[in-house]
Design a protein around this motif. Sequence first.
Motif, PDB file in Angstrom:
ATOM      1  N   ALA A  73       4.993   6.272   0.221  1.00  0.00           N
ATOM      2  CA  ALA A  73       4.322   7.176   1.207  1.00  0.00           C
ATOM      3  C   ALA A  73       3.064   7.597   1.103  1.00  0.00           C
ATOM      4  O   ALA A  73       2.390   8.191   1.737  1.00  0.00           O
ATOM      5  N   HIS A  74       2.697   7.407  -0.198  1.00  0.00           N
ATOM      6  CA  HIS A  74       1.226   7.837  -0.669  1.00  0.00           C
ATOM      7  C   HIS A  74       0.292   6.870  -0.990  1.00  0.00           C
ATOM      8  O   HIS A  74      -0.835   6.844  -1.697  1.00  0.00           O
ATOM      9  N   GLU A  88      -6.249   1.086   5.558  1.00  0.00           N
ATOM     10  CA  GLU A  88      -5.944   2.749   5.667  1.00  0.00           C
ATOM     11  C   GLU A  88      -6.985   3.333   4.814  1.00  0.00           C
ATOM     12  O   GLU A  88      -6.844   3.153   3.626  1.00  0.00           O
ATOM     13  N   GLU A 119       2.670  10.755   5.476  1.00  0.00           N
ATOM     14  CA  GLU A 119       3.896  10.114   6.147  1.00  0.00           C
ATOM     15  C   GLU A 119       4.920  10.914   6.933  1.00  0.00           C
ATOM     16  O   GLU A 119       5.088  12.177   6.296  1.00  0.00           O
ATOM     17  N   THR A 122       8.425  12.155   8.226  1.00  0.00           N
ATOM     18  CA  THR A 122       9.767  11.974   7.319  1.00  0.00           C
ATOM     19  C   THR A 122      10.756  11.887   8.462  1.00  0.00           C
ATOM     20  O   THR A 122      11.951  11.675   7.692  1.00  0.00           O
ATOM     21  N   ARG A 155       0.839   6.234  12.667  1.00  0.00           N
ATOM     22  CA  ARG A 155       0.751   6.773  11.574  1.00  0.00           C
ATOM     23  C   ARG A 155       2.050   6.268  10.709  1.00  0.00           C
ATOM     24  O   ARG A 155       3.037   5.847  11.494  1.00  0.00           O
ATOM     25  N   ARG A 156       1.931   6.361   9.301  1.00  0.00           N
ATOM     26  CA  ARG A 156       3.289   6.008   8.739  1.00  0.00           C
ATOM     27  C   ARG A 156       4.459   6.824   9.079  1.00  0.00           C
ATOM     28  O   ARG A 156       4.255   8.140   9.163  1.00  0.00           O
ATOM     29  N   MET A 157       5.701   6.313   8.895  1.00  0.00           N
ATOM     30  CA  MET A 157       6.890   7.095   8.931  1.00  0.00           C
ATOM     31  C   MET A 157       8.225   6.519   8.203  1.00  0.00           C
ATOM     32  O   MET A 157       8.137   5.443   8.234  1.00  0.00           O
ATOM     33  N   ARG A 158       8.726   7.570   7.417  1.00  0.00           N
ATOM     34  CA  ARG A 158       9.839   7.012   6.605  1.00  0.00           C
ATOM     35  C   ARG A 158      11.100   7.007   7.417  1.00  0.00           C
ATOM     36  O   ARG A 158      11.325   8.069   8.111  1.00  0.00           O
ATOM     37  N   HIS A 216       9.780   2.220   5.048  1.00  0.00           N
ATOM     38  CA  HIS A 216       8.365   2.626   5.322  1.00  0.00           C
ATOM     39  C   HIS A 216       7.724   1.983   6.394  1.00  0.00           C
ATOM     40  O   HIS A 216       7.333   0.912   6.291  1.00  0.00           O
ATOM     41  N   TRP A 256       6.308   2.841  10.894  1.00  0.00           N
ATOM     42  CA  TRP A 256       5.175   3.251  11.378  1.00  0.00           C
ATOM     43  C   TRP A 256       5.853   4.100  12.762  1.00  0.00           C
ATOM     44  O   TRP A 256       6.926   3.882  13.419  1.00  0.00           O
ATOM     45  N   ASP A 297       7.486  -4.484   8.811  1.00  0.00           N
ATOM     46  CA  ASP A 297       7.034  -3.168   9.238  1.00  0.00           C
ATOM     47  C   ASP A 297       7.692  -2.818  10.523  1.00  0.00           C
ATOM     48  O   ASP A 297       7.442  -3.566  11.569  1.00  0.00           O
TER      49      ASP A 297
END
Length: 426
Positions: free
Chosen positions: A18-19, A25, A32, A34, A62-65, A71, A73, A331
């Motif tokens: 997530a980091h 990017e 991220e 959650t 944006r990223r999403m878990r 991981h 988007w 992804d």
Amino acid sequence: MTHEPTTHEPKTHDEPTAHEPTAHEPTTAPAEVTAFPTARHTGCPFDPPAELAALREESPLRRMRYPDGHHGWLATGHAAVRAIMADPRFSARYELLHLPMPGFEEVEIPPAAPGDFTGMDAPGHTRYRRLLTGRFTVRRMRLLTERVEELTAEHLDAMAAQGPGLDLVEAYAHPVPAQMICELLGVPYADRKQFTGHVATLFDQRADIEAKGAAYGAVESYVKGLVAAKRAEPTDDLLSDLTGTDLTDEELAGVGSLLLGAGLDTTANMIALGAFALLSHPEQLAALRAEPGLAGPAVEELLRYLTVADPAVRTALEDVEVDGRLIRAGDTVTLSFQAANRDPARFPGPDRLDLRRAATGHVAFGHGAHQCLGQQLARVEMQIALPALLRRFPTLRLAVEPSEVPLREQNNIYGVRSLPVTWDQT
């Protein structure tokens, strides 16, 4: 885009944490997400979850878990959603997807069944669409206008006979499109009790994968029996027409099940929720009642404003750059149509219902190769059903407080479970 999707499995990469930003990017990329936002806290039953707007404002992609730890988007911007839906480098194949809703973390999603082309890519998806597109053209759907008018008149007469104080979903919003799709496919409307409950399970987010599988199997079994009857004795309907193609019985059952489920549920919820929205916006209701020519733009605006089907999910087959970010092969991206249709970059004042708005370009029916096949039929039904309802009952109003209307919040198709209405007797 002119790229063709690959036919092999997507390439694998070590997934970033997530980091850990990808190469495209910046280190200041938004944190991220959650979980995919689903709760509606605003008190307005027509607004998407407020978190979606906040996320879109900060970053439309944006990223999403995901619940299973993937991981991926989240796309909330109108431009990003349309770009991904139109790009064949993103796959709709079920077996490649990670789902944003909890409850499927340990489930291995099987490939689409024969005929279920929503979970396929080209060339399989293309084959089915080519067979069906010509049977769902704007011209063909408009030819059904007279029959839709007859059905709406019949059910409005029945409402008038029953008198004030009834559930609009049961009396009108559900039976009009349900009877229409049954007649179009050649499904006996009297048989609806054999499959309506199973269709409801398919769209219920609370149902587990086993329950959904059983429901799909029950609907498919019913349609398969119908297909056999059509082959033996064709009638004037879509399923009989399709028996003249190269589709197998199993494929015909899959196609029929898909169209039946979509035709029963989606438009019914748009009619009911659309009526609820109009009754909650009396100035807009008055405009539609006074101006028959407003029906077309009004339906497009209601589709944009309400967006009952959300979200869609896609997985990248190769590395793709979207909105300045690198989405890597494998992804999964969750696309929120609700957030995209409330994007102020595309629709100024998006949280305002304005029936005179030019709402073209909305993604309520999706976009690209997988855009809803039955969208023209849905438009015809809504353009007839809503104005006819308002004309027939000029004093139509809610019979309960708006906050007391039960909502379908745990459902892939948003709407109301019932809509108690009343009117003044004349």
